[in-house]
Design a protein around this motif. Structure first.
Motif: not given
Length: 402
Positions: A251-255, A232-233, A303-305, A288-290
């Motif tokens: 970090a945003a995902v984890s937040l 992903l990264l 937004v997706l993440f 994953y599609a996006g």
């Protein structure tokens, strides 16, 4: 829910704090490894898939071993301490790696530590609370784990922005890792009412409920499409996200996962585990599609993440609470071992296949494959894995063990 949270025992909070500190160290490095691999070691997605697949598969085999041993000895703490200790001394060695096989060896050692500690830690956490608190307890653990995954990338991003070399960041990761070991040494195990087993080791699923076996099949199918998050990264970097922003994105995902893990896992104590898992699997497929369809960086990517963070919050704690619900009490460590083994073993083909599809065909093909796996798993979870009424059978608010 706040009352339930306040009543959680010290062991739950201490395990959560250990995960927070450990992930601060681990996630400080995690977003940097794809950068290090591509810019320093000059390796591509295929090497990344091999490294992550082998590392996670190794951890999974040891998760079954440590889970079975815990059921036999009724002691979790030694495995937790050793597991975190291996990670503490292994991660800084990445600074001295000069080729991707060397990185594979370091990740291999780190995952050995994870394999030894994960099932004993999960069994210890499940045994520290009553059945009606399991969702909240695992949710708190995942929330604190994800809090560390917020702190780590933020520190990494700040150090990169300040001009610190990747080599030095890897070396400094030893500080939080050693603190984590110290905290693990302070764990006090609750007294286990189950006697120490005198029967031979049992590695099979013979004494497990059929619903647990079917659940493992669903987990295997989903995991086949759940390749390493490092892809992903890597995808974000290809879409135009700067190197300094990659840790911030993670970090945003984890937040998001941190903020929603406890309320969503706590909700599963009320409405049942299955609806939350279904929602998480579908969210994963849409994410994953996006990501596969995107062609450039932009606000939609963030937004997706964030959507991926919701998937993590809805599944990470809930799936483990479900394992504790349906496994026999005397085989709880073994059940967590089988669950972790299944999820981890399928990470090897998942990461290898994803890396091959990514490099040989296109990102869209790779991400489309993962979408298909997640939606298939959601369908089987809903229509096949649990044949009784889901709400009545698996909500644990009545305090009954299943």
């Amino acid at each position: 829910m706040l009352k339930t949270i306040r009543q959680l025992p010290r062991t739950v909070w201490l395990i959560g704090l250990i995960s927070l500190v450990n992930d601060s160290s681990s996630e400080m490095l995690y977003p940097l490894i794809p950068l290090y691999l591509s810019s320093v070691l000059m390796a591509g997605p295929r090497a990344l898939g091999i490294i992550e697949g082998i590392a996670e598969a190794t951890a999974s085999l040891l998760k079954l071993f440590s889970g079975v041993v815990v059921d036999r000895t009724r002691h979790s703490k030694p495995w937790v301490v050793v597991g975190y200790g291996l990670a503490a001394f292994g991660r800084p060695l990445i600074a001295f790696v000069t080729s991707w096989p060397g990185l594979l060896l370091i990740r291999f050692a780190d995952r050995i530590g994870k394999g030894l500690r994960s099932s004993p830690r999960d069994a210890l956490l499940a045994g520290s609370v009553d059945a009606e608190q399991r969702g909240v307890a695992f949710g708190i653990h995942r929330a604190m784990d994800n809090a560390g995954a917020v702190v780590g990338p933020l520190v990494a991003s700040a150090l990169l922005a300040a001009g610190m070399a990747l080599h030095d960041i890897f070396l400094w990761s030893v500080v939080p890792a050693l603190l984590c070991v110290g905290l693990a040494l302070s764990i006090h195990e609750p007294r286990d009412r189950q006697p120490v087993s005198t029967t031979p080791f049992q590695w099979n699923l013979r004494d497990m409920p059929d619903s647990f076996k079917r659940y493992l099949v669903v987990v295997a199918i989903f995991t086949l499409g759940n390749s390493s998050n490092m892809f992903l990264l890597l995808r974000a970097k290809e879409l135009g996200v700067s190197e300094a922003s990659i840790p911030l994105l993670w970090a945003a995902v984890s937040l998001v996962a941190m903020l929603f893990s406890t309320p969503l896992a706590g909700l599963s104590d009320k409405v049942g585990r299955i609806p939350l898992l279904l929602g998480g699997y579908v969210a994963y497929g849409l994410f994953y599609a996006g990501l596969g369809l995107m062609t450039h960086d932009g606000s939609v990517l963030f937004v997706l993440f964030g959507f991926y963070g919701l998937f993590m919050a809805a599944t990470e704690g809930v799936e483990k609470a479900l394992v504790a619900d349906i496994a026999p009490v005397e085989l709880r460590g073994t059940a967590f071992g089988w669950f972790n083994l299944t999820a981890g073993l399928f990470l090897l083909p998942a990461s290898v296949v994803f890396g091959w599809l990514y490099q040989a065909f296109s990102p869209l093909v790779a991400f489309g494959f993962s979408t298909g796996c997640s939606l298939t798993a959601a369908l089987l979870l809903w229509s096949w894995a649990f044949r009784m009424k889901l709400r009545d059978a698996y909500q644990t608010a009545d305090g009954a063990d299943h």
